[in-house]
Design a protein around this motif. Structure first.
Motif, mmCIF file in Angstrom:
data_model
loop_
_atom_site.group_PDB
_atom_site.id
_atom_site.type_symbol
_atom_site.label_atom_id
_atom_site.label_comp_id
_atom_site.label_asym_id
_atom_site.label_seq_id
_atom_site.Cartn_x
_atom_site.Cartn_y
_atom_site.Cartn_z
ATOM 1 N N GLY A 259 12.732 7.655 8.158
ATOM 2 C CA GLY A 259 12.069 7.645 9.458
ATOM 3 C C GLY A 259 12.758 6.728 10.451
ATOM 4 O O GLY A 259 12.894 7.063 11.632
ATOM 5 N N ILE B 272 7.571 12.426 8.805
ATOM 6 C CA ILE B 272 8.191 11.510 7.841
ATOM 7 C C ILE B 272 7.352 10.243 7.686
ATOM 8 O O ILE B 272 7.087 9.797 6.561
ATOM 9 C CB ILE B 272 9.637 11.178 8.271
ATOM 10 C CG1 ILE B 272 10.515 12.422 8.145
ATOM 11 C CG2 ILE B 272 10.204 10.028 7.435
ATOM 12 C CD1 ILE B 272 11.866 12.301 8.816
ATOM 13 N N LEU C 157 11.164 7.056 2.367
ATOM 14 C CA LEU C 157 10.774 7.858 3.537
ATOM 15 C C LEU C 157 10.741 7.010 4.803
ATOM 16 O O LEU C 157 11.119 7.486 5.885
ATOM 17 C CB LEU C 157 9.417 8.515 3.301
ATOM 18 C CG LEU C 157 9.404 9.697 2.345
ATOM 19 C CD1 LEU C 157 7.971 10.124 2.049
ATOM 20 C CD2 LEU C 157 10.195 10.858 2.910
#
Length: 129
Positions: free
Chosen positions: A20, A111, A16
């Motif tokens: 991001g 995110i 993640l």
């Protein structure tokens, strides 16, 4: 080494955070505020989460916390850079930023927040059985 819940939390957190960072690069490519702190903190956070994937070691307790803090710093600086965009989106004017970038600011916020939650979950879970 059999994988445990903490391993998967760290893996999700690193993935993640990478997403991001990609969204942040898209954001800066469209005229958003670029900040080297976001880039450096995200990369360092990904490295910390990657170190957690090695299993239970003497350093994993410290590295997990450091990774979560670095990702929180990256989230904070990415949101601070887009406050003008968000303000313009809600006010319906063009004064502080680019209103069309507010969606990317919210995407980065979500995110990075999910990445931080996963990193915190990795801190409190075993990395291997």
């Amino acid at each position: 080494m059999k994988k445990s819940l903490g391993f998967y939390f760290a893996l999700v957190s690193a993935a993640l955070a990478a997403v991001g960072l990609i969204v942040f690069f898209v954001y800066t490519g469209q005229g958003g505020e670029s900040n080297t702190v976001v880039i450096a903190a995200t990369i360092a956070g990904i490295v910390c989460e990657g170190l957690l994937l090695t299993g239970e070691k003497a350093y994993t307790d410290y590295v997990g916390v450091i990774g979560a803090v670095l990702l929180a710093v990256a989230m904070t600086y990415s949101v601070i850079g887009g406050l003008g965009n968000i303000a313009d989106q809600y006010q319906g004017i063009v004064m502080f930023g680019k209103a069309e970038l507010a969606g990317l600011n919210f995407a980065m916020l979500g995110i990075y927040l999910a990445s931080i939650i996963a990193a915190i979950g990795a801190c409190f879970s075993k990395k291997s059985n």
